[in-house]
Design a protein around this motif. Structure first.
Motif: not given
Length: 119
Positions: A59-76
């Motif tokens: 979302a534009d409101s969180v760009k540069g402040r938030f980071t989404i990530s996941k593990d390789n197994a897609d369990t987290e």
């Protein structure tokens, strides 16, 4: 399929929080893993998502402040939130969209975790 979100809490403006979502997806073929939030003033809105092709959207409101990530197994699934603002206050939900031969396209939601940012 189960999603369990955690990591919310009370933080001062400018602070950081890291949200986690434990994902048990069974035979679901994942398409999207995402974070949404429900704020007092707004309807549920998309915060960030990871698409199976590797695309990441914010979302534009969180760009540069938030980071989404996941593990390789897609369990987290994670959401690192920095430079938090009072307007980031809300209930944060993790969600996954995928497909099975039985259900077709389907979206599952976690139970939400409350983030409160004080000014």
């Amino acid at each position: 399929v189960q999603l369990q979100a955690s990591g919310g809490g009370l933080v001062q403006a400018g602070g950081s929080l890291r949200l986690s979502c434990a994902v048990s997806r069974g035979t679901l073929r994942l398409n999207i893993m995402a974070w949404y939030r429900q704020t007092p003033r707004e309807e549920r809105e998309l915060v960030a998502r990871i698409v199976s092709n590797g695309n990441i959207n914010y979302a534009d409101s969180v760009k540069g402040r938030f980071t989404i990530s996941k593990d390789n197994a897609d369990t987290e699934l994670y959401l690192q939130m920095n430079s938090l603002k009072p307007e980031d206050t809300g209930v944060y939900f993790c969600a996954i969209n995928g497909w099975t031969p039985t259900t077709g396209s389907v979206t599952y939601w976690g139970q939400g975790t409350l983030v409160t940012v004080s000014s």
